[in-house]
Design a protein around this motif. Sequence first.
Motif, PDB file in Angstrom:
ATOM      1  N   LEU A 200      43.372  31.374  14.806  1.00 48.11           N
ATOM      2  CA  LEU A 200      44.260  30.275  15.201  1.00 48.11           C
ATOM      3  C   LEU A 200      44.375  30.174  16.718  1.00 48.11           C
ATOM      4  O   LEU A 200      44.334  29.083  17.275  1.00 48.11           O
ATOM      5  N   LYS A 201      44.552  31.293  17.370  1.00 51.10           N
ATOM      6  CA  LYS A 201      44.696  31.281  18.830  1.00 51.10           C
ATOM      7  C   LYS A 201      43.445  30.739  19.514  1.00 51.10           C
ATOM      8  O   LYS A 201      43.527  30.001  20.485  1.00 51.10           O
TER       9      LYS A 201
ATOM     10  N   ILE B  76      44.332  20.619  17.817  1.00 51.26           N
ATOM     11  CA  ILE B  76      45.103  19.563  18.489  1.00 51.26           C
ATOM     12  C   ILE B  76      44.222  18.343  18.732  1.00 51.26           C
ATOM     13  O   ILE B  76      44.637  17.209  18.487  1.00 51.26           O
ATOM     14  N   LEU B  77      43.005  18.552  19.181  1.00 53.50           N
ATOM     15  CA  LEU B  77      42.074  17.457  19.434  1.00 53.50           C
ATOM     16  C   LEU B  77      41.747  16.711  18.137  1.00 53.50           C
ATOM     17  O   LEU B  77      41.744  15.475  18.099  1.00 53.50           O
ATOM     18  N   ILE B  78      41.489  17.447  17.071  1.00 49.00           N
ATOM     19  CA  ILE B  78      41.200  16.814  15.776  1.00 49.00           C
ATOM     20  C   ILE B  78      42.401  16.010  15.293  1.00 49.00           C
ATOM     21  O   ILE B  78      42.254  14.887  14.803  1.00 49.00           O
TER      22      ILE B  78
ATOM     23  N   THR C 285      44.845  10.782  14.334  1.00 49.05           N
ATOM     24  CA  THR C 285      45.977   9.866  14.531  1.00 49.05           C
ATOM     25  C   THR C 285      45.496   8.515  15.037  1.00 49.05           C
ATOM     26  O   THR C 285      45.965   7.473  14.586  1.00 49.05           O
ATOM     27  N   ILE C 286      44.556   8.518  15.953  1.00 51.26           N
ATOM     28  CA  ILE C 286      44.020   7.264  16.499  1.00 51.26           C
ATOM     29  C   ILE C 286      43.355   6.432  15.402  1.00 51.26           C
ATOM     30  O   ILE C 286      43.516   5.220  15.339  1.00 51.26           O
ATOM     31  N   PHE C 287      42.610   7.084  14.520  1.00 47.57           N
ATOM     32  CA  PHE C 287      41.913   6.350  13.460  1.00 47.57           C
ATOM     33  C   PHE C 287      42.853   5.930  12.331  1.00 47.57           C
ATOM     34  O   PHE C 287      42.668   4.870  11.741  1.00 47.57           O
ATOM     35  N   ILE C 288      43.854   6.719  12.052  1.00 49.20           N
ATOM     36  CA  ILE C 288      44.779   6.397  10.956  1.00 49.20           C
ATOM     37  C   ILE C 288      45.768   5.315  11.377  1.00 49.20           C
ATOM     38  O   ILE C 288      46.118   4.444  10.581  1.00 49.20           O
ATOM     39  N   PHE C 289      46.207   5.354  12.617  1.00 49.94           N
ATOM     40  CA  PHE C 289      47.210   4.409  13.113  1.00 49.94           C
ATOM     41  C   PHE C 289      46.609   3.582  14.254  1.00 49.94           C
ATOM     42  O   PHE C 289      46.644   3.992  15.414  1.00 49.94           O
ATOM     43  N   PRO C 290      46.055   2.374  13.941  1.00 48.34           N
ATOM     44  CA  PRO C 290      45.405   1.564  14.978  1.00 48.34           C
ATOM     45  C   PRO C 290      46.339   1.174  16.122  1.00 48.34           C
ATOM     46  O   PRO C 290      45.898   0.987  17.248  1.00 48.34           O
ATOM     47  N   GLU C 291      47.641   1.059  15.848  1.00 43.98           N
ATOM     48  CA  GLU C 291      48.561   0.683  16.920  1.00 43.98           C
ATOM     49  C   GLU C 291      48.632   1.752  18.009  1.00 43.98           C
ATOM     50  O   GLU C 291      48.861   1.444  19.176  1.00 43.98           O
ATOM     51  N   VAL C 292      48.408   3.019  17.629  1.00 48.49           N
ATOM     52  CA  VAL C 292      48.363   4.096  18.626  1.00 48.49           C
ATOM     53  C   VAL C 292      47.164   3.882  19.537  1.00 48.49           C
ATOM     54  O   VAL C 292      47.257   4.025  20.751  1.00 48.49           O
ATOM     55  N   LYS C 293      46.033   3.510  18.940  1.00 50.57           N
ATOM     56  CA  LYS C 293      44.825   3.231  19.729  1.00 50.57           C
ATOM     57  C   LYS C 293      45.095   2.110  20.730  1.00 50.57           C
ATOM     58  O   LYS C 293      44.696   2.189  21.897  1.00 50.57           O
TER      59      LYS C 293
END
Length: 183
Positions: free
Chosen positions: A4-5, A12-14, A19-27
């Motif tokens: 994990l460390k 975090i990157l994944i 998040t960008i792909f799931i929520f287009p408004e974030v993009k």
Amino acid sequence: MNFLKKNILNFILIAFVATIFIFPEVKLKIKDLFFPIATIENAITLQDEDYNIQLKGINTPDINLKDLKGNKLVFLNFWGTWCPPCREEWPTIEKLYLAKKDKIDFVLIAMQDEEQKVRKFMEDNKYTAPVYIAQSPVTKNVLPKVFPTTFLLDKNGRILLKEDGSKDWNSKSTHDFIDNVSK
């Protein structure tokens, strides 16, 4: 635990990319934050035939789009009352219109819509930005593939900004961009 460390940054990157792909408004928000201005050097210029669109005014007189070329910047938006993202961005378009109507010709074209529905939408929301319905074909260079689609055109027809999808048109970056290119 050691695994994990070593891989926390990867996780975090994944999560960020997901998040960008799931929520287009974030993009869209990230795009507005980091890339508010189109690359003007690579812009496409619309030809005279692209401007030849006869427009029936809903809350304004009828015009042909070609009559606006060479005067001011043109805010050209394709939308529909049936389109939730279009309806979502309308309050910000109205605010931009009220603030910049002296620097920009606003042309909001309702597509695949009935005139009565457009009139009712405008009246119910007390919007005043000029709305039209196209009475002649729109060329493939301008015809949107998604709704809403917005172009900001300079006096010569060069596309300074093209936005596919909804946007906060009343943002500081948009106002600054318009102020800079309209000097």
